[in-house]
Design an enzyme around this catalytic site. Sequence first.
Site: not given
Length: 303
Positions: A234, A238, A261
Amino acid sequence: MHFETTVQRPVAASGIGLHSGVPVSIRIVPAPISTGIVFVRTDLDNFAIPASWRHVARVSYATSLMRQGVLISTTEHLLSVLYSMGIDNVYIEINNLEVPILDGSGQPFVELILQAGIRRYRKKRKYLRIRRPVMVEDRGKRISVVPDDSFRLTCDISFDHPMVARQELEIEVTPENYASEIAPARTFGFEYELGQMRNMGLIRGASLENAVCFDRTGVLNPGGLRFRDECCRHKALDLIGDLALIGKPLLGHVIARRAGHAMHAALVARLMSDPSLFEIVTFDSERAEPSSVLAGLSPQQVL
């Protein structure tokens, strides 16, 4: 597919926002040549927000875009799917501020793209090919991109939990590999962090139906994990979604060590601020085109 693409027909989905908890519907609509990926806030007089690194607004727990004060939140899952499945041009009509989380993975969006089909234009697709390495590093976390003839990822994570610990994934990102190996991986969190996150105004829409949740020793979801290393997969999902904000398919090897992020966004900003780090290329034939965009779906119509 060395030509630009869009979807063959409109497709739609509805759900709730992971962090806002608000109901939201999206519609993915064909767009003309060289449009790129553009969010359209149908609840705000069709205000358009291009999916571009220039519009990154927030990078805490999710990636948000903002233009002239208008926000689109949690963009990374949908952008990851569009980027990896080879979709260059679409309008994403959305009637609230956050993209629906659906089941917490990219798989429902892959199914939408399969349902929509792919339409190929006659304009050659432009790729961003890395010429020189670039790296961002901060407090033991690091992300870099180095030259490569395809789009490759090496991603690792480390959490103090017996079912996660240290995980690493290396993969060439093709539509086929992405759909089977990355898209099904769901967002995840830890039970002991939930209270703090809710106090921050986050995860108001989270449940075991749209996220993996770990307690101190195991996983709370009745069906368990989809992959042993679902968390790392995952994180790769992202990462691809944040790289999609470059706006062109990437030819390079991205290596992410415990990055999130904020670091993804920093790498993209560093890369795009220095044109000497990359070149824009096209391909005259599919024989010359990188394998990362040849595998997987076949275009259904040429315009």
